[in-house]
Write an enzyme that holds these catalytic residues in place. Sequence first.
Site, PDB file in Angstrom:
ATOM      1  N   TYR A   4    -112.317  38.424 -64.150  1.00  0.00           N
ATOM      2  CA  TYR A   4    -111.236  37.572 -63.635  1.00  0.00           C
ATOM      3  C   TYR A   4    -110.904  37.749 -62.150  1.00  0.00           C
ATOM      4  O   TYR A   4    -110.781  36.768 -61.426  1.00  0.00           O
ATOM      5  CB  TYR A   4    -109.962  37.828 -64.468  1.00  0.00           C
ATOM      6  N   GLY A  52    -103.855  38.903 -54.248  1.00  0.00           N
ATOM      7  CA  GLY A  52    -102.426  39.191 -54.142  1.00  0.00           C
ATOM      8  C   GLY A  52    -101.746  38.162 -53.277  1.00  0.00           C
ATOM      9  O   GLY A  52    -102.190  37.887 -52.163  1.00  0.00           O
ATOM     10  N   CYS A  62    -104.538  44.282 -55.255  1.00  0.00           N
ATOM     11  CA  CYS A  62    -104.380  43.980 -53.841  1.00  0.00           C
ATOM     12  C   CYS A  62    -105.752  43.821 -53.208  1.00  0.00           C
ATOM     13  O   CYS A  62    -106.778  44.108 -53.826  1.00  0.00           O
ATOM     14  CB  CYS A  62    -103.667  45.122 -53.150  1.00  0.00           C
ATOM     15  N   ASN A  86    -105.689  49.608 -52.194  1.00  0.00           N
ATOM     16  CA  ASN A  86    -105.812  48.816 -53.415  1.00  0.00           C
ATOM     17  C   ASN A  86    -106.077  49.777 -54.562  1.00  0.00           C
ATOM     18  O   ASN A  86    -107.008  50.567 -54.493  1.00  0.00           O
ATOM     19  CB  ASN A  86    -106.978  47.822 -53.281  1.00  0.00           C
ATOM     20  N   GLY A  87    -105.246  49.694 -55.588  1.00  0.00           N
ATOM     21  CA  GLY A  87    -105.425  50.582 -56.735  1.00  0.00           C
ATOM     22  C   GLY A  87    -104.107  51.197 -57.126  1.00  0.00           C
ATOM     23  O   GLY A  87    -103.051  50.800 -56.636  1.00  0.00           O
TER      24      GLY A  87
HETATM   25  P1  AMP Z   1    -101.349  33.822 -70.845  1.00  0.00           P
HETATM   26  O1  AMP Z   1    -100.987  32.402 -70.609  1.00  0.00           O
HETATM   27  O2  AMP Z   1    -100.154  34.736 -70.726  1.00  0.00           O
HETATM   28  O3  AMP Z   1    -102.090  34.056 -72.130  1.00  0.00           O
HETATM   29  O4  AMP Z   1    -102.328  34.271 -69.667  1.00  0.00           O
HETATM   30  C1  AMP Z   1    -103.704  33.905 -69.694  1.00  0.00           C
HETATM   31  C2  AMP Z   1    -104.131  33.352 -68.364  1.00  0.00           C
HETATM   32  O5  AMP Z   1    -103.818  34.310 -67.345  1.00  0.00           O
HETATM   33  C3  AMP Z   1    -105.621  33.110 -68.296  1.00  0.00           C
HETATM   34  O6  AMP Z   1    -105.855  31.764 -67.927  1.00  0.00           O
HETATM   35  C4  AMP Z   1    -106.129  34.066 -67.242  1.00  0.00           C
HETATM   36  O7  AMP Z   1    -107.032  33.434 -66.352  1.00  0.00           O
HETATM   37  C5  AMP Z   1    -104.908  34.504 -66.480  1.00  0.00           C
HETATM   38  N1  AMP Z   1    -104.951  35.946 -66.142  1.00  0.00           N
HETATM   39  C6  AMP Z   1    -105.624  36.918 -66.755  1.00  0.00           C
HETATM   40  N2  AMP Z   1    -105.415  38.112 -66.149  1.00  0.00           N
HETATM   41  C7  AMP Z   1    -104.582  37.885 -65.130  1.00  0.00           C
HETATM   42  C8  AMP Z   1    -103.988  38.704 -64.108  1.00  0.00           C
HETATM   43  N3  AMP Z   1    -104.215  40.020 -64.046  1.00  0.00           N
HETATM   44  N4  AMP Z   1    -103.157  38.113 -63.226  1.00  0.00           N
HETATM   45  C9  AMP Z   1    -102.900  36.808 -63.305  1.00  0.00           C
HETATM   46  N5  AMP Z   1    -103.438  35.973 -64.228  1.00  0.00           N
HETATM   47  C10 AMP Z   1    -104.268  36.488 -65.143  1.00  0.00           C
END
Ligand code: AMP
Length: 480
Positions: free
Chosen positions: A271, A41, A13, A119-120
Amino acid sequence: MSFTLQTGVREECGVFGIYNCEKENVARDICYGLTALQHRGQEACGIAVVDTDGPLGQAGCRKGLGLVNEVFHEENTDQLQGNLGIGHVRYSTTGSPTAENIQPLVLKYHKGVLCLAHNGNLINTQSLRRKLQETGAVFQTTMDSEVISLLIARERLQTSSVEEAIRRTAAQIRGAYALVILSPRKLIGVRDPLGLRPLCLGKKGKSWILASESCAINAVGGEFIRDIEPGEIITITGSDMHSRNIFQKKTQDGTAVKPPACAHCIFEYIYFARLDSYIDGISVYEARLKGGAALARTFPVPADVVTGVPDSGLVAAMGYAREAGIPFSLLFHKNSYVGRTFIKPTQKERENSVRMKLSVIEPAVKGKRIILVDDSIVRGTTIRNLIGMLKKAGAREVHVRISSPPFLYPCYFGTDVPSNRQLIASSRSSAEIQQEIGADSLAYMPVFALSEMVGRLSICTACFTGSYPMDISSEITQDR
Ligand code: AMP
């Protein structure tokens, strides 16, 4: 950020707070600040404001499911009158996505109104909730943030200031928290003792600002002042500002209680956070460039071009390209108009959404040996689809480089990583993943190289190593 809602790992968040000492309304600034934090979020958002000259028990509040610009428009924002306010953007990590679980939480207690945005994620919520319920507390939400609010309200009965009530609450809660609290003449920011989640302080003219990331301070035309220290409780009362630490307390023999070592979440840099933010003195952009460069040094491979998965892999890809001396090239077009509602969390829809969001720029791909960089692999859906698209467009080779180590362990501190079953790396070797996603080679950032992103900053790498910065065993068995 490339794929947010559809990937299954849910992000955290964002919080924002502002105190205008000249009694001007702050709701619009909160809207702008929350919009800058929208990447943290997208499920719901809310704003609570008070007039510091008004009645102690009165707050204006508006919350709703959706993006900031879906919930707030000029008219309903201007109806929120007050010079002190807080806001929140949410992607649920605990509690279900229902209307009562939207923050800020607004509570009326014996000192007036208490509003809180969090947040957390706490790890001992269930046991605290149970204890509170046994002494008569009634809960209206399933959020751990409500437990924090109730504890503060209770402790305030025994203490001479809300800060002391917060300090006593902090001694009971365990986990990750960046809080902005409005009580009802003060704006208070609190950061957990390990500094797991970010929080920073800014100033704009006669306004003090607290925000999850510095990009939100910039978005309202403010100036970044500093990060809130791990364990710090900062209070803004008009033009005055006071700071104390959760650990200011002395032990019985008079020595100061030693604060634990910090454990800043490395995934903020990999990320979550926005590229233009600084967190704990480090530029997110530079951290990602350095991550890409470290990958290039550790796992070089001959290639014609380096590209990144838009948007989350682009900067690491630039860092890789620069270090390797291979040209960086955009090989995907991103359709920014694919709405969130389009995306549903079933596997088939996830696959479709990758194709809807990203398409290959064929002439840039044909006959090329490509290095494809992304920040992480969760289920493998994104990378598998993109490799398929590149190969279909005539790529000769696709070498995948991931700027984080494999996700192997659950995060209990606010990054909602899906269960182990869904994490591609939890049950397969790197060679098996390479085969499954159709890559010509695959390499992940080694854990030891993460420090090249952030230098000597003390970080939490639990989702990659299983080494948690606090004892979770007793809490998790008791609580979950
Ligand atoms: P996947 O397609 O399931 O392997 O997800 C990988 C993609 O999800 C990557 O392009 C990441 O940028 C993105 N990603 C990584 N961590 C998160 C997160 N916590 N929330 C949303 N997207 C994420």
